[in-house]
Design an enzyme around this catalytic site. Structure first.
Site, mmCIF file in Angstrom:
data_model
loop_
_atom_site.group_PDB
_atom_site.id
_atom_site.type_symbol
_atom_site.label_atom_id
_atom_site.label_comp_id
_atom_site.label_asym_id
_atom_site.label_seq_id
_atom_site.Cartn_x
_atom_site.Cartn_y
_atom_site.Cartn_z
ATOM 1 N N VAL A 88 5.208 -2.594 0.443
ATOM 2 C CA VAL A 88 5.062 -1.175 0.798
ATOM 3 C C VAL A 88 6.177 -0.751 1.746
ATOM 4 C CG1 VAL A 88 3.553 0.539 1.860
ATOM 5 C CG2 VAL A 88 2.573 -1.302 0.474
ATOM 6 N N ILE A 93 10.561 -1.982 5.312
ATOM 7 C CA ILE A 93 9.163 -2.369 5.147
ATOM 8 C C ILE A 93 8.284 -1.585 6.114
ATOM 9 C CG2 ILE A 93 7.543 -4.312 5.266
ATOM 10 C CD1 ILE A 93 10.024 -6.143 4.885
ATOM 11 N N HIS A 94 7.137 -1.128 5.612
ATOM 12 C CA HIS A 94 6.145 -0.533 6.506
ATOM 13 C C HIS A 94 5.652 -1.619 7.460
ATOM 14 C CE1 HIS A 94 2.439 1.287 7.946
ATOM 15 N NE2 HIS A 94 2.835 2.442 7.438
ATOM 16 N N PRO A 95 5.468 -1.303 8.758
ATOM 17 C CA PRO A 95 5.021 -2.332 9.709
ATOM 18 C C PRO A 95 3.780 -3.091 9.250
ATOM 19 C CG PRO A 95 5.663 -0.355 10.893
ATOM 20 C CD PRO A 95 5.721 -0.011 9.435
ATOM 21 N N GLY A 137 3.040 -3.824 6.293
ATOM 22 C CA GLY A 137 3.368 -4.652 5.139
ATOM 23 C C GLY A 137 4.207 -5.860 5.502
#
Length: 338
Positions: free
Chosen positions: A165, A229-231, A233
């Protein structure tokens, strides 16, 4: 004790709870009762099916807390990412132009719609309770899928991919989507992700541009999102990176998140896991912590266990471990150190 097992019809309502808790961008886990019921039915049929090569099978796993009889996580394997329709992604590669008269050659990064990854096996749907993040049970939820592949290799492709994500704000805004997809779909990022989770990805080919999108022409905020990257994820990324997965030149259509890829035979939990035979025992002088799975298909089970394991020797499991794994003396299991 926590155990990873195939999803069952009775899990529907708890699975919907997990879907409500999951990160935006995990499109395979949507808060839609009928869609989740369909996904469960597909998974149950896949586990029952006799398979000699990878096809459209979907293997859906849940992580259950046996003490509380509560689901605390889920993850999936899609045997072939683009079996029934192309699996679309964006290929991020330079577009090179040259002028002989001026002796100039220049490469410009460009995003192009493609379905290069359609024949790969896809890991997706990873979600775990926040209280269990960064624990051995996160490893169990992600890597036990790989032990399943190691035990049933004919069901999967020669390469495995996963989409991590990408970045979005706490309010659900994706700078990448706002700069790219928004212009073609006229939908907010959250709504586009929801739509993709409820339907096939086929509509993407109808709406996304079929010509390159030149990266330098995007706003800087969108450029910064490519491969970011989303934290929330990061843990999923870290686990698979340790397994030997690498980022490549492909990113997600919606948020620009990275795609990871590995040759199946080279993945750590596949290449380095070992098969052993069960020997029931009353006490274990534990010398290490392992992921342990049985060799079943529709009764697949995997746990985290503290063991005294020596290669080539029977694996001593106590009564509780044997019961949860559904194994008896002489049963074959697979294990790998955490």
């Amino acid at each position: 004790m926590l155990v990873l097992r195939p999803v069952e019809s009775a899990d529907l309502h708890q699975l919907q709870r997990l879907a409500r808790e999951s990160l935006v961008g995990v499109t395979s886990l949507t808060d839609d009762c009928e869609r989740l019921r369909e996904r469960i039915e597909q998974s149950c049929a896949s586990f029952e099916k006799s398979v000699q090569s990878h096809g459209q099978e979907n293997y859906f796993f849940v992580l259950e807390d046996l003490t509380e009889q509560r689901l605390v996580g889920c993850s999936e394997i899609l045997a072939t990412a683009g079996f029934t329709e192309p699996f679309y992604s964006l290929r991020n590669r330079p577009f090179t132009s040259a002028c002989r008269e001026l002796n100039i050659e220049h490469g410009v990064p460009a995003l192009s719609l493609c379905h290069d990854l359609s024949d790969h096996t896809l890991l997706r749907g990873f979600h775990i309770n926040r209280m269990l993040e960064r624990t051995p049970h996160s490893e169990l939820l992600s890597r036990a899928r790989l032990l399943f592949i190691a035990t049933h290799p004919q069901r999967f492709a020669a390469a495995v991919i996963t989409e991590i994500v990408g970045y979005s704000t706490n309010e659900g805004h994706s700078p990448f989507w706002d700069a790219v997809g928004q212009h073609f779909f006229d939908l907010p990022y959250v709504e586009a992700e929801r739509l993709c989770g409820q339907q096939s990805r086929g509509f993407l080919a109808e709406l996304m541009p079929h010509y390159p999108i030149y990266v330098p022409m995007l706003p800087q905020a969108a450029q910064d999102c490519i491969g970011k990257i989303h934290p929330d994820g990061q843990e999923a990324f870290d686990i698979l990176e340790r397994e030997g997965f690498e980022t490549n030149s492909y990113v997600d259509l919606f948020d620009g998140g990275p795609t990871m890829c590995a040759r199946t035979a080279a993945i750590r939990s596949i290449a380095q896991s070992r098969a052993g035979r069960v020997q029931p025992g009353c006490s274990i002088d534990a010398r290490g912590r392992y992921l342990v799975s049985n060799d079943s298909l529709n009764a697949y089970r995997a746990i985290v266990a503290d063991l005294d394991y020596t290669a080539g020797q029977p694996v001593i499991l106590d009564a509780d471990m044997c019961a949860v794994l559904r194994v008896t003396e002489g049963s074959e299991i697979r294990l790998i150190p955490l």
